[in-house]
Design a protein around this motif. Structure first.
Motif, mmCIF file in Angstrom:
data_model
loop_
_atom_site.group_PDB
_atom_site.id
_atom_site.type_symbol
_atom_site.label_atom_id
_atom_site.label_comp_id
_atom_site.label_asym_id
_atom_site.label_seq_id
_atom_site.Cartn_x
_atom_site.Cartn_y
_atom_site.Cartn_z
ATOM 1 N N TYR A 1 0.828 -1.202 0.000
ATOM 2 C CA TYR A 1 0.000 0.000 0.000
ATOM 3 C C TYR A 1 0.864 1.255 0.000
ATOM 4 O O TYR A 1 0.586 2.222 -0.715
ATOM 5 C CB TYR A 1 -0.924 -0.025 1.216
ATOM 6 C CG TYR A 1 -1.887 1.127 1.285
ATOM 7 C CD1 TYR A 1 -2.790 1.352 0.250
ATOM 8 C CD2 TYR A 1 -1.913 1.981 2.376
ATOM 9 C CE1 TYR A 1 -3.687 2.398 0.310
ATOM 10 C CE2 TYR A 1 -2.809 3.032 2.447
ATOM 11 C CZ TYR A 1 -3.692 3.241 1.410
ATOM 12 O OH TYR A 1 -4.587 4.282 1.464
ATOM 13 N N GLN B 1 -0.066 3.263 -3.260
ATOM 14 C CA GLN B 1 -1.350 3.749 -2.739
ATOM 15 C C GLN B 1 -2.262 4.395 -3.783
ATOM 16 O O GLN B 1 -3.460 4.106 -3.813
ATOM 17 C CB GLN B 1 -1.140 4.688 -1.568
ATOM 18 C CG GLN B 1 0.183 5.393 -1.579
ATOM 19 C CD GLN B 1 0.104 6.716 -0.921
ATOM 20 O OE1 GLN B 1 -0.834 7.466 -1.122
ATOM 21 N NE2 GLN B 1 1.116 7.024 -0.115
ATOM 22 N N GLU B 2 -1.715 5.239 -4.662
ATOM 23 C CA GLU B 2 -2.574 5.919 -5.633
ATOM 24 C C GLU B 2 -3.291 4.908 -6.534
ATOM 25 O O GLU B 2 -4.498 4.962 -6.731
ATOM 26 C CB GLU B 2 -1.751 6.892 -6.483
ATOM 27 C CG GLU B 2 -1.478 8.216 -5.781
ATOM 28 C CD GLU B 2 -2.759 8.945 -5.357
ATOM 29 O OE1 GLU B 2 -3.723 8.959 -6.137
ATOM 30 O OE2 GLU B 2 -2.794 9.483 -4.227
ATOM 31 N N ILE C 1 -5.960 2.875 -4.498
ATOM 32 C CA ILE C 1 -7.189 3.619 -4.221
ATOM 33 C C ILE C 1 -8.025 3.738 -5.489
ATOM 34 O O ILE C 1 -9.226 3.465 -5.506
ATOM 35 C CB ILE C 1 -6.863 5.019 -3.646
ATOM 36 C CG1 ILE C 1 -6.307 4.877 -2.225
ATOM 37 C CG2 ILE C 1 -8.105 5.910 -3.652
ATOM 38 C CD1 ILE C 1 -6.035 6.174 -1.514
ATOM 39 N N LYS D 1 -6.298 11.070 3.714
ATOM 40 C CA LYS D 1 -6.915 10.210 2.706
ATOM 41 C C LYS D 1 -6.263 8.822 2.693
ATOM 42 O O LYS D 1 -6.956 7.798 2.697
ATOM 43 C CB LYS D 1 -6.787 10.885 1.338
ATOM 44 C CG LYS D 1 -7.466 10.142 0.228
ATOM 45 C CD LYS D 1 -7.360 10.926 -1.085
ATOM 46 C CE LYS D 1 -7.278 9.992 -2.265
ATOM 47 N NZ LYS D 1 -7.015 10.684 -3.520
ATOM 48 N N THR D 2 -4.929 8.781 2.700
ATOM 49 C CA THR D 2 -4.244 7.477 2.649
ATOM 50 C C THR D 2 -4.467 6.673 3.919
ATOM 51 O O THR D 2 -4.640 5.459 3.857
ATOM 52 C CB THR D 2 -2.715 7.655 2.502
ATOM 53 O OG1 THR D 2 -2.424 9.016 2.339
ATOM 54 C CG2 THR D 2 -2.173 6.881 1.368
ATOM 55 N N THR D 3 -4.460 7.328 5.058
ATOM 56 C CA THR D 3 -4.577 6.583 6.313
ATOM 57 C C THR D 3 -5.976 6.014 6.508
ATOM 58 O O THR D 3 -6.115 4.849 6.883
ATOM 59 C CB THR D 3 -4.203 7.465 7.515
ATOM 60 O OG1 THR D 3 -3.002 8.158 7.202
ATOM 61 C CG2 THR D 3 -3.996 6.628 8.754
#
Lengths: 276, 294
Positions: A258, A262-263, A266, B105-107
């Motif tokens: 992650y 991450q981008e 998501i 946002k990531t967390t």
């Protein structure tokens, strides 16, 4: 003064939320390096004075977390790759070949698959897997995982392929390529960005899957990580330090992936949320 | 044009592998479930006996079945009335702040990519009566240990909290994306007219994100109807069946008790209930939130 206070208020609530998210992870991380339940009870919130890594050795080697880990890795990668291959072939046929109505009907049929609540199909799939004589082999998970991922894979890849210009086929014809060649040499390389997204979503889905993995395999050496962890918990119920080490092993790979992707994750997972 | 792209044989070769799997694992199971739901088959014997609607009447008369339906209902109620308001609130907050937006946002998204089974185990430890995090924190306020997962009064609530902890951030990211795609000029114009942040949030942003909130509610309902692994891992449906959901009830009968026919009846009922709720929601509520243009 009132102005800065107003500005700070959203951050106060958001940081509180972050604490609620992160604190359980920290609690488990700290517990995993404590010698026993007593040490956890005496000092629940902090890191211990002396770090104990024996729990990790115990979990990885003796409790076979390593076996479960590599089973999960193998099953998740293989199923994700195969579903992308089959999904890309299907998407290529319905988007780039000249079969308008048939293609639209087939594509619509697969779309319907997105609306079906998967759990409700678990029993007939169990019977099917048994009839195929693959119950209690890794294929009992790999084949259903591939099938399960096919609607999402096709929808994302077809949308991407549709956006490719139609001159591709014309150029390919000039080069003297046939369908297989157009697919392998032109469409697949151009579709790689979408495939990466689909791979991540499929991989995470398979890596985390629990129900089929729990009921379709009974040989302990074949089990995947989520199922292995539940068994491990049941076995070591009273030893929370060791259980925490096991949780760390299952959670860290996901956090590392992650952190790097991450981008993409998501974006991919929210695109997959249409599935619900 | 390329002849190869018109060849029916090649077309079939490309679609068949995926299509065969799709038919085997989606279409066949639906019909198989419906068929076996009218039988008393145990799942192994060669003899399959049809019993008409008996399984259906039996299910509808069973108190435990209705408890499981009710618990799916709790999942829906909890997500719609507690989770969704929190999702909207936190999405608005994250959209509003300038610093640390990426971090938030990531967390918040992190728990939703984890295995539900492992999260169930992790929270089982947090709920542990003696050394678990929650009771230790409550203990510092002088509150006596609560048996979160083994007390019938608290078990379902504990599961709902864990489920919300896992998924709230996932929906926040979806709603946040919708908020951030609203053209900034609307907000700026209102700000120039002297509207406060609260007024802008409730009168401009909120009406514009109604469609996505509707999607979030739909997805929560779908998620609530298929909840199973979190229950199996945390309580196995106990104590005394108080946290059973339809899917775990189905599994218990079909696989553990060899009542395969009856299990399939529950599968069909899950199907029917999901369709009914979805259609009702679409007709009563979602239709009013038709697409908003800006």
């Amino acid at each position: 003064m009132a102005h800065t206070w107003k500005k700070g208020l959203p951050h106060f609530f958001l940081l509180l939320y972050l604490v609620v998210i992160l604190f359980p992870f920290l609690f488990v991380l700290f517990s995993s390096v404590k010698p026993d339940n007593n040490a956890i009870a005496l000092n629940p919130f902090g890191i211990p004075h002396k770090l104990v890594f024996q729990n990790y050795v115990e979990a990885w080697v003796n409790a076979k977390i390593s076996t479960y880990f590599f089973n999960s890795l193998y099953i998740s990668i293989l199923s994700s790759v195969v579903s992308i291959l089959l999904g890309a072939m299907f998407a290529f046929a319905v988007t780039r070949m000249r079969y308008g109505r048939v293609a639209a009907a087939l594509f619509g049929l697969v779309l319907v698959g997105m609306l079906i609540p998967n759990n409700a199909l678990m029993l007939p799939i169990y019977t099917l897997v048994r009839k195929l004589h693959i119950l209690d082999t890794h294929w009992a998970l790999i084949i259903p995982y591939v099938a399960n991922a096919i609607p999402f894979t096709i929808i994302i890849l077809a949308a991407f392929m549709r956006s490719l210009p139609s001159e591709i086929e014309e150029a390919a014809v000039m080069d003297g390529l046939r369908s297989g060649g157009i697919f392998a040499r032109m469409i697949v390389p151009l579709t790689v960005p979408a495939m990466v997204t689909v791979f991540i979503v499929n991989f995470l889905g398979n890596w985390n899957e629990f129900l089929l993995a729990n009921y379709f395999l009974s040989n302990d050496d074949l089990r995947t990580l989520p199922v292995g962890m539940v068994q491990f918990r049941d076995q070591y119920q009273m030893n929370y330090a060791q259980m925490s080490a096991g949780i760390v092993f299952s959670v860290v790979p996901v956090i590392v992936i992650y952190a790097i992707l991450q981008e993409k994750i998501i974006e991919g997972v929210t695109a997959g949320s249409v599935k619900g | 044009m390329n002849k190869a792209l018109r060849s029916p044989t090649i077309f079939l070769l490309f679609i068949l592998p995926a299509l065969i799997l799709f038919v085997m694992f989606f279409i066949y199971p639906i019909f198989s479930s419906i068929y076996y739901s009218f039988t008393s088959w145990n799942g192994v014997s060669t003899h399959v006996k049809g019993i008409g609607l008996d399984n259906y009447t039996k299910a509808l008369e069973q108190k435990r079945f209705w408890v499981s339906v009710q618990n799916n209902g709790w999942f829906i109620v909890f997500s719609v009335f507690i989770q969704v308001p929190l999702i909207v609130l936190f999405s608005l907050l994250i959209a509003h702040v300038k610093k640390l937006k990426g971090l938030y946002k990531t967390t918040v998204f992190l728990p939703s990519i984890m295995s539900t089974a492992v999260i169930g185990i992790l929270w089982g430890f947090i709920y542990e009566p003696d050394i678990g995090l929650l009771n230790q924190i409550l203990g510092t306020f002088g509150i006596q240990p609560i048996y979160w997962l083994s007390d019938e009064r608290f078990a379902m609530l504990s599961i709902l909290i864990t489920n919300a902890w896992q998924w709230t951030g996932f929906y926040i990211v979806m709603v946040l994306a919708a908020i951030l795609s609203i053209p900034g000029e609307l907000d700026e114009a209102a700000a120039i007219d002297g509207a406060t942040a609260f007024q802008r949030a409730t009168q401009i942003t909120l009406p514009l994100i109604r469609p996505i909130i509707s999607v979030v509610i739909m997805l929560s309902i779908a998620g609530a109807m298929k909840a199973a692994d979190i229950v199996l891992v945390m309580t196995k449906g106990g104590p005394a069946g108080s946290t059973e959901v339809m899917a775990t009830y189905m599994i218990k009968y079909a696989i553990t008790n060899f009542k395969y026919g009856y299990g399939n009846t529950i599968a069909v009922l899950i199907f029917i209930f999901t369709v009914i709720i979805t259609v009702l929601y679409q007709l009563l509520i979602a239709r009013r939130n038709e697409r908003i243009e800006y």
